[in-house]
Design a protein around this motif. Structure first.
Motif: not given
Length: 229
Positions: A55-57, A28, A150
């Motif tokens: 998008l992502g963690n 992100h 995040d």
């Protein structure tokens, strides 16, 4: 640009131009860097390529999820993947002035044992802070007051005075510049932390992926900031 030009020459020699769809997975925090503008530059150079940005963690399975390349912070342990180092990432350990005034300003890494720290939930193992002492890695076990996947949530908690946070310097910069967060132990922050691109050998056969990797490597190598997580 020499590497980019070399890649383009090789593609022309094989009678193949970058085209098709590329599925890219990233953190992100990348939206707060030059990464979006680099993708725009790439799409301008190669109008026959379509980017599908995810998008992502969380850690993605590249093969199972059909991802061509994943950009990750730190090292990637999957031996079936090829890993390319893109950009060094500087870390900042910081908290509000009121927090340091109340709990005491640390002078050495071990002083952080008595502090409340906000940590990444995706980091393997028990909560710890990454330091470097006498040129060697020193992971300090700490009490994690809160964890999140995040950095924005961790920074918000730090700004509320809940504890100290260790994040990429670029994310903390707006707050450290105006004094809302105060960095500590700068001389003990690790120097060998990188943003990596991971991909499978089969995916690397794509002309579009090869061109994207070369552009990112050249542009990020010449960039001055660290990439966020």
């Amino acid at each position: 640009m020499e590497m980019v030009e070399l890649t383009q020459s090789e593609l022309q020699a094989h009678g193949s131009q970058p085209s098709g769809r590329l599925r890219v997975a990233g953190l992100h925090g990348l939206v707060q860097t030059d990464f979006p503008s680099l993708l725009s530059e790439f799409l301008t150079l190669y109008p026959d390529v379509h980017i599908d940005l995810q998008l992502g963690n969380r850690v993605v399975d590249l093969v199972e999820e059909g991802v061509d390349v994943a950009l990750r912070f730190g090292r990637i342990g999957d031996e079936n993947l090829i890993v390319r180092r893109l950009q060094r990432v500087e870390l900042t350990l910081c908290a509000t002035p009121s927090y340091w005034a109340k709990r005491g300003m640390p002078k050495t890494p071990d002083d952080m044992r008595r502090h409340d720290v906000l940590t990444y939930s995706l980091c393997p193992g028990s909560p710890h802070l990454p330091f470097e002492v006498d040129g060697e890695p020193y992971n300090l076990p700490i009490y994690g007051r809160m964890d999140a996947n995040d950095s924005s949530a961790l920074i918000a908690a730090a700004l509320a005075g809940i504890g100290a946070v260790c994040v990429p310097a670029l994310l903390a910069q707006p707050y450290t510049e105006r004094g809302s967060l105060v960095p500590v132990l700068k001389e003990f922050m690790p120097r060998d932390i990188w943003l990596y691109a991971a991909y499978s050998q089969r995916r690397h056969n794509s002309a579009a992926l090869r061109a994207l990797l070369e552009l990112l490597e050249v542009r990020m190598r010449d960039g001055a900031h660290g990439a966020p997580a």
